[in-house]
Design a protein around this motif. Structure first.
Motif, PDB file in Angstrom:
ATOM      1  N   GLY A  70       0.810  -1.213   0.000  1.00  0.00           N
ATOM      2  CA  GLY A  70       0.000   0.000   0.000  1.00  0.00           C
ATOM      3  C   GLY A  70       0.842   1.260   0.000  1.00  0.00           C
ATOM      4  O   GLY A  70       2.007   1.265   0.376  1.00  0.00           O
ATOM      5  N   ILE A  71       0.226   2.328  -0.464  1.00  0.00           N
ATOM      6  CA  ILE A  71       0.804   3.660  -0.441  1.00  0.00           C
ATOM      7  C   ILE A  71      -0.034   4.445   0.562  1.00  0.00           C
ATOM      8  O   ILE A  71      -1.251   4.556   0.414  1.00  0.00           O
ATOM      9  N   HIS A  72       0.617   4.987   1.561  1.00  0.00           N
ATOM     10  CA  HIS A  72      -0.105   5.687   2.618  1.00  0.00           C
ATOM     11  C   HIS A  72      -0.153   7.192   2.400  1.00  0.00           C
ATOM     12  O   HIS A  72      -1.055   7.858   2.909  1.00  0.00           O
ATOM     13  N   GLY A  73       0.819   7.725   1.660  1.00  0.00           N
ATOM     14  CA  GLY A  73       0.855   9.152   1.405  1.00  0.00           C
ATOM     15  C   GLY A  73       1.678   9.450   0.168  1.00  0.00           C
ATOM     16  O   GLY A  73       2.471   8.628  -0.285  1.00  0.00           O
ATOM     17  N   THR A  74       1.461  10.654  -0.385  1.00  0.00           N
ATOM     18  CA  THR A  74       2.199  11.100  -1.557  1.00  0.00           C
ATOM     19  C   THR A  74       2.833  12.445  -1.239  1.00  0.00           C
ATOM     20  O   THR A  74       2.146  13.371  -0.801  1.00  0.00           O
ATOM     21  N   LEU A  75       4.138  12.540  -1.467  1.00  0.00           N
ATOM     22  CA  LEU A  75       4.879  13.785  -1.268  1.00  0.00           C
ATOM     23  C   LEU A  75       5.293  14.286  -2.647  1.00  0.00           C
ATOM     24  O   LEU A  75       5.987  13.584  -3.393  1.00  0.00           O
TER      25      LEU A  75
END
Length: 115
Positions: A69-74
């Motif tokens: 999973g990807i929890h956040g995008t910067l």
């Protein structure tokens, strides 16, 4: 650990994933956010503190195929030459808060369950 997708303007378009501790993640993405612009992070923390926060992150890359999973995008490289921000994300900086006209029907249905 939380997985953060890095979106930048590099021509190689690797969009790599790095792991953050829970504490690091909560500083990068406060208030239930899951998106952040690097410029805003630096405004909040200052250049030096943002650098200190991100330094250990760069030592924890993970392959996309192994990320659960990807929890956040910067997002990086968001400024125009005049210093204005060109990238548009929801004001809440939460994926589920995209304007309905910006997403498809299935996304609208999914996001409505979490708003």
């Amino acid at each position: 650990m939380k997985n953060i997708l890095i979106i930048d303007g590099a021509t190689n378009a690797t969009f790599s994933v790095f792991q953050a501790t829970e504490d690091e993640y909560s500083v990068i993405f406060p208030n239930d956010q899951d998106m952040e612009l690097i410029e805003h992070l630096i405004e909040r923390l200052g250049d030096e503190e943002a650098g200190r926060l991100l330094l250990p992150l760069w030592e924890r890359p993970i392959l996309k195929r192994e990320a659960m999973g990807i929890h956040g995008t910067l997002f990086y490289d968001n400024e125009n030459s005049d210093g204005s921000i060109w990238r548009i994300i929801p004001a809440s900086k939460r994926e589920i808060d995209w304007d309905d006209l910006s997403i498809n029907r299935a996304q609208r249905e999914l996001f409505s369950r979490y708003r």
